[in-house]
Scaffold this active site. Sequence first.
Site, PDB file in Angstrom:
ATOM      1  CG  ASP A   1     107.556  11.994  80.352  1.00 30.38           C
ATOM      2  OD1 ASP A   1     107.242  12.744  81.292  1.00 30.38           O
ATOM      3  OD2 ASP A   1     106.774  11.670  79.448  1.00 30.38           O
TER       4      ASP A   1
ATOM      5  CG  HIS B   1     106.774  14.728  71.588  1.00 27.48           C
ATOM      6  ND1 HIS B   1     105.876  15.502  70.899  1.00 27.48           N
ATOM      7  CD2 HIS B   1     106.396  14.766  72.898  1.00 27.48           C
ATOM      8  CE1 HIS B   1     105.000  15.992  71.757  1.00 27.48           C
ATOM      9  NE2 HIS B   1     105.279  15.573  72.967  1.00 27.48           N
TER      10      HIS B   1
HETATM   11  N1  CMC Z   1     112.274   4.047  71.201  1.00 26.39           N
HETATM   12  C1  CMC Z   1     112.494   3.360  70.068  1.00 26.39           C
HETATM   13  N2  CMC Z   1     111.848   3.585  68.916  1.00 26.39           N
HETATM   14  C2  CMC Z   1     110.928   4.541  68.895  1.00 26.39           C
HETATM   15  C3  CMC Z   1     110.645   5.312  70.044  1.00 26.39           C
HETATM   16  C4  CMC Z   1     111.350   5.032  71.218  1.00 26.39           C
HETATM   17  N3  CMC Z   1     111.113   5.723  72.342  1.00 26.39           N
HETATM   18  N4  CMC Z   1     109.671   6.204  69.744  1.00 26.39           N
HETATM   19  C5  CMC Z   1     109.371   6.009  68.465  1.00 26.39           C
HETATM   20  N5  CMC Z   1     110.136   5.007  67.946  1.00 26.39           N
HETATM   21  C6  CMC Z   1     110.120   4.529  66.564  1.00 26.39           C
HETATM   22  C7  CMC Z   1     108.867   3.728  66.276  1.00 26.39           C
HETATM   23  O1  CMC Z   1     109.072   2.363  66.577  1.00 26.39           O
HETATM   24  C8  CMC Z   1     108.685   3.988  64.795  1.00 26.39           C
HETATM   25  O2  CMC Z   1     109.644   3.211  64.123  1.00 26.39           O
HETATM   26  P1  CMC Z   1     109.294   2.546  62.664  1.00 26.39           P
HETATM   27  O3  CMC Z   1     109.164   3.714  61.745  1.00 26.39           O
HETATM   28  O4  CMC Z   1     110.437   1.644  62.383  1.00 26.39           O
HETATM   29  O5  CMC Z   1     107.996   1.812  62.854  1.00 26.39           O
HETATM   30  C9  CMC Z   1     109.096   5.439  64.634  1.00 26.39           C
HETATM   31  O6  CMC Z   1     110.037   5.677  65.707  1.00 26.39           O
HETATM   32  C10 CMC Z   1     107.961   6.444  64.745  1.00 26.39           C
HETATM   33  O7  CMC Z   1     107.339   6.280  66.016  1.00 26.39           O
HETATM   34  P2  CMC Z   1     105.795   6.231  66.274  1.00 26.39           P
HETATM   35  O8  CMC Z   1     105.520   5.334  67.425  1.00 26.39           O
HETATM   36  O9  CMC Z   1     105.077   5.934  64.985  1.00 26.39           O
HETATM   37  O10 CMC Z   1     105.527   7.754  66.677  1.00 26.39           O
HETATM   38  P3  CMC Z   1     104.263   8.320  67.412  1.00 26.39           P
HETATM   39  O11 CMC Z   1     104.234   9.769  67.112  1.00 26.39           O
HETATM   40  O12 CMC Z   1     103.054   7.512  67.110  1.00 26.39           O
HETATM   41  O13 CMC Z   1     104.585   8.082  68.981  1.00 26.39           O
HETATM   42  C11 CMC Z   1     105.464   8.360  71.137  1.00 26.39           C
HETATM   43  C12 CMC Z   1     105.126   9.038  69.821  1.00 26.39           C
HETATM   44  C13 CMC Z   1     105.837   9.431  72.158  1.00 26.39           C
HETATM   45  C14 CMC Z   1     104.235   7.602  71.671  1.00 26.39           C
HETATM   46  C15 CMC Z   1     106.631   7.384  70.919  1.00 26.39           C
HETATM   47  O14 CMC Z   1     107.770   8.089  70.497  1.00 26.39           O
HETATM   48  C16 CMC Z   1     106.954   6.574  72.172  1.00 26.39           C
HETATM   49  O15 CMC Z   1     106.328   5.541  72.403  1.00 26.39           O
HETATM   50  N6  CMC Z   1     107.954   7.015  73.016  1.00 26.39           N
HETATM   51  C17 CMC Z   1     108.250   6.362  74.251  1.00 26.39           C
HETATM   52  C18 CMC Z   1     107.249   6.759  75.316  1.00 26.39           C
HETATM   53  C19 CMC Z   1     107.454   8.167  75.811  1.00 26.39           C
HETATM   54  O16 CMC Z   1     108.562   8.578  76.119  1.00 26.39           O
HETATM   55  N7  CMC Z   1     106.358   8.926  75.929  1.00 26.39           N
HETATM   56  C20 CMC Z   1     106.374  10.303  76.425  1.00 26.39           C
HETATM   57  C21 CMC Z   1     106.011  11.283  75.366  1.00 26.39           C
HETATM   58  S1  CMC Z   1     106.363  12.992  75.826  1.00 26.39           S
HETATM   59  C22 CMC Z   1     105.405  13.417  77.180  1.00 26.39           C
HETATM   60  C23 CMC Z   1     104.022  12.928  77.160  1.00 26.39           C
HETATM   61  O17 CMC Z   1     103.298  13.060  76.162  1.00 26.39           O
HETATM   62  O18 CMC Z   1     103.592  12.435  78.181  1.00 26.39           O
END
Ligand code: CMC
Length: 389
Positions: A327, A270
Amino acid sequence: TGVVTYDPGFMNTANTKSAITYIDGAEGILRYRGYPIEQLAEHSSFLEVAYLLIYGELPTDGQLNDWDQNIRSHTMLHEDLKSFFSGFPRDAHPMPVLSSAVSALSTFYADSLDPFDEEQVHISTIRLMSKLPVIAAYAFKKSLGQPMLYPDNSLNLTENFLRLCFGVPAEAYELDDDVVKALDRLLILHADHEQNCSTSTVRLVGSSHANMFASISAGINALYGPLHGGANEAVLNMLRQIQTEGLEPETFMDKVKNKEDGVKLMGFGHRVYKNYDPRARIAKAAADEILGKVKGGDELLDIAIRLEERALADEYFIERKLYPNVDFYTGLIYKAMGFPEKMFTVLFALGRLPGWIAQWREMIEDKSTKIGRPRQVYTGEVQRDYPGI
Ligand code: CMC
């Protein structure tokens, strides 16, 4: 004017002041108007929480009753709007159907769209609260090839929605109190989450003084994406894939960690929570409760629990502070209630509606609001002379 700051994804930029929802991501705290989500989920109702978010205070008995009755008395859709549903392909995903129908509401109520007229904002609020569940249920019925029922205004919002989804004209529909309560609680969990992607979209669109229906329709489209509301559907697809391919959760986790084909552990991570999402904790308990009642439990829940255990003990997830988000468990509950995957994000939208409305109204009422207009860092050619063909 002045220095432009490059902040992709608005990681560090606050675009608004808001008094609606408080999140402390490091501590895993979520409060609506100061009330902890745990207390609201346990003791309140979705309608009461919606009132709290939109009007800023908990309603009195009389206010809650008026709010409920008002919403019950606006559930009917214009028959011409109903005919919309037959224009979409049978297998249409209900999210774009939902956003299209909400967008179309501004054509049916063209005489009450002024964002600065209190009465018009009030009636639009009631119309959205009343009609979104009906639109959502009709989108579902369309995908099943079943007739659409008329709403029954002796029922409240959550009860009506369940009946419209699962009832058929040929027989009386019996509500299951456990299901009503569980769905109502899930709607509370989703009711607001400050400046997430869809809410920011609602505010950005509304900042141009676009009407509430147009702004919220845009929010629904933002919610559709798998990184946002679409994640609940993506979680179930992921669990099913692990089940049907007979993958060990551990093998799947290796894929995630090696970032093979961009595979993520959906329902984890998140932008704001760097701790356990408090909504996920409540949803997990609800999943245990509801799925415990389903004969033999659910194999997918076992897979989810194993994935979570594994992730919480894994260096990759620990160092990135990745925890289950809301989720991760909700889809399993929706499935146990009889909803297909396609409906999961629609359920999220129903829950998030009062938050979108509250945020849109707060934005409109705030005299310091300016049209949303981010700056950019230009990376193209500086200047070239046109050479002729
Ligand atoms: N599985 C594996 N790795 C992950 C995940 C995941 N679910 N989420 C983040 N990471 C890794 C990402 O690859 C990055 O790694 P590195 O530093 O090696 O590049 C690091 O963690 C930081 O992640 P980020 O993508 O830069 O973080 P963000 O704040 O931009 O993204 C997020 C947040 C929710 C989009 C992301 O965690 C994600 O894609 N999660 C899976 C989708 C999901 O469950 N979304 C629902 C969010 S909660 C309810 C809502 O908003 O609808």
